[in-house]
Design an enzyme around this catalytic site. Structure first.
Site, PDB file in Angstrom:
ATOM      1  N   ARG A  64       4.342   4.922   2.853  1.00 16.28           N
ATOM      2  CA  ARG A  64       4.622   5.297   4.247  1.00 16.28           C
ATOM      3  C   ARG A  64       5.847   4.593   4.811  1.00 16.28           C
ATOM      4  O   ARG A  64       6.421   5.057   5.807  1.00 16.28           O
ATOM      5  CB  ARG A  64       3.385   5.052   5.116  1.00 16.28           C
ATOM      6  CG  ARG A  64       2.318   6.106   4.905  1.00 16.28           C
ATOM      7  CD  ARG A  64       1.061   5.780   5.664  1.00 16.28           C
ATOM      8  NE  ARG A  64       0.061   5.147   4.831  1.00 16.28           N
ATOM      9  CZ  ARG A  64      -0.962   4.440   5.287  1.00 16.28           C
ATOM     10  NH1 ARG A  64      -1.091   4.246   6.582  1.00 16.28           N
ATOM     11  NH2 ARG A  64      -1.839   3.917   4.466  1.00 16.28           N
ATOM     12  N   GLU A 101      -6.222  -4.163   2.564  1.00 11.67           N
ATOM     13  CA  GLU A 101      -7.454  -4.091   3.356  1.00 11.67           C
ATOM     14  C   GLU A 101      -8.545  -3.360   2.577  1.00 11.67           C
ATOM     15  O   GLU A 101      -9.717  -3.609   2.778  1.00 11.67           O
ATOM     16  CB  GLU A 101      -7.171  -3.386   4.702  1.00 11.67           C
ATOM     17  CG  GLU A 101      -8.048  -3.849   5.847  1.00 11.67           C
ATOM     18  CD  GLU A 101      -7.782  -3.086   7.138  1.00 11.67           C
ATOM     19  OE1 GLU A 101      -6.868  -2.245   7.186  1.00 11.67           O
ATOM     20  OE2 GLU A 101      -8.537  -3.341   8.095  1.00 11.67           O
TER      21      GLU A 101
HETATM   22  C1  PRP Z   1      -0.968   0.833   3.833  1.00 11.22           C
HETATM   23  C2  PRP Z   1       0.157   0.698   4.843  1.00 11.22           C
HETATM   24  C3  PRP Z   1       0.743  -0.639   4.507  1.00 11.22           C
HETATM   25  C4  PRP Z   1      -0.454  -1.433   4.020  1.00 11.22           C
HETATM   26  C5  PRP Z   1      -0.910  -2.404   5.066  1.00 11.22           C
HETATM   27  O1  PRP Z   1      -0.461   1.283   2.625  1.00 11.22           O
HETATM   28  O2  PRP Z   1       1.100   1.754   4.711  1.00 11.22           O
HETATM   29  O3  PRP Z   1       1.706  -0.552   3.475  1.00 11.22           O
HETATM   30  O4  PRP Z   1      -1.499  -0.476   3.749  1.00 11.22           O
HETATM   31  O5  PRP Z   1      -2.044  -3.120   4.657  1.00 11.22           O
HETATM   32  P1  PRP Z   1      -2.058  -4.710   4.468  1.00 11.22           P
HETATM   33  O6  PRP Z   1      -1.234  -5.317   5.563  1.00 11.22           O
HETATM   34  O7  PRP Z   1      -3.508  -5.082   4.580  1.00 11.22           O
HETATM   35  O8  PRP Z   1      -1.502  -5.006   3.118  1.00 11.22           O
HETATM   36  P2  PRP Z   1      -1.348   1.778   1.401  1.00 11.22           P
HETATM   37  O9  PRP Z   1      -1.419   0.695   0.384  1.00 11.22           O
HETATM   38  O10 PRP Z   1      -2.629   2.350   1.899  1.00 11.22           O
HETATM   39  O11 PRP Z   1      -0.437   2.883   0.737  1.00 11.22           O
HETATM   40  P3  PRP Z   1       0.330   4.206   1.273  1.00 11.22           P
HETATM   41  O12 PRP Z   1       1.465   3.752   2.151  1.00 11.22           O
HETATM   42  O13 PRP Z   1       0.818   4.780  -0.002  1.00 11.22           O
HETATM   43  O14 PRP Z   1      -0.643   5.081   2.006  1.00 11.22           O
HETATM   44  N1  ADE Z   2      -3.355   0.161   5.864  1.00  9.67           N
HETATM   45  C1  ADE Z   2      -4.143  -0.917   5.834  1.00  9.67           C
HETATM   46  N2  ADE Z   2      -5.014  -0.905   6.846  1.00  9.67           N
HETATM   47  C2  ADE Z   2      -4.771   0.236   7.543  1.00  9.67           C
HETATM   48  C3  ADE Z   2      -5.344   0.817   8.705  1.00  9.67           C
HETATM   49  N3  ADE Z   2      -6.346   0.208   9.355  1.00  9.67           N
HETATM   50  N4  ADE Z   2      -4.838   1.990   9.145  1.00  9.67           N
HETATM   51  C4  ADE Z   2      -3.821   2.594   8.478  1.00  9.67           C
HETATM   52  N5  ADE Z   2      -3.256   2.098   7.380  1.00  9.67           N
HETATM   53  C5  ADE Z   2      -3.718   0.933   6.914  1.00  9.67           C
END
Ligand code: PRP
Ligand code: ADE
Length: 176
Positions: A64, A101
């Protein structure tokens, strides 16, 4: 003005309780891309913020973060590089594993396109526990570049991710 733009942006972020796991309140950045007024507001807010930054390189997090990295790159006239989840990037890479998370992952970054002492802006959509951003920071540091700032659209402040990063962090929208 800035407050109106922030309100438009906040209104466009959708909230899904218990996704992708029970107890997680998911904040969906894609709501902003369905709402053109909010998307314009975000673009304005981003541009206003980044124009004050002196950076040589924009690095965004898979996946993202990729929604925003190239936009910032075009505005600043500086190149963009992706940090990707493992096994996707060709050539020589540095890597770092991390917990997020709701799971575990490994990030990779191509080293051949980064000059030592490059001033880097790291971009993502959301800061939760900070595990992803911390891993991104560690990955970038393996290349001996300097990190100017970590920029996210959304910060889940209750998780205190910012406290583990040790570099400047900027967010536009905060949720407890
Ligand atoms: C999500 C979001 C951040 C991360 C935040 O990505 O886009 O990169 O989680 O979480 P954190 O601060 O607890 O590490 P995700 O790994 O779900 O991948 P995506 O962007 O491919 O959906
Ligand atoms: N990535 C990690 N935690 C998230 C949340 N609560 N919502 C969207 N993206 C996430």
């Amino acid at each position: 003005n800035k407050n109106e733009k922030l309100l438009l942006l906040r209104d466009a972020i959708d909230t899904y309780p218990d996704f992708p796991k029970p107890g997680i309140i998911f904040r969906d950045i894609f709501g902003v891309f369905r709402n053109i007024a909010a998307l314009r507001a975000l673009k304005d807010l981003l541009i206003e913020h980044i124009l004050f930054l002196e950076v040589d390189l924009i690095i965004a997090l898979d996946s993202r973060g990729f929604l925003f990295g190239p936009l910032i790159s075009l505005e600043l006239g500086k190149p963009f590089l992706p940090i990707r989840k493992k096994g996707k990037l060709p050539g020589k890479v540095v890597q770092r594993s991390y917990e997020l998370e709701y799971g575990e992952e490994t990030f990779e970054l191509q080293t051949q396109y980064i000059r030592k002492k490059s001033r880097v802006l790291i971009v993502d959509d959301l800061l939760a526990t900070g595990g992803s951003m911390e891993a991104a920071i560690e990955t970038v540091k393996l290349t001996e570049a300097e990190i100017v700032e970590c920029l996210v659209i959304i910060e889940l402040t209750g998780l205190k991710g910012r406290e583990k990063l040790g570099v400047p962090v900027h967010s536009f929208i905060q949720y407890d």
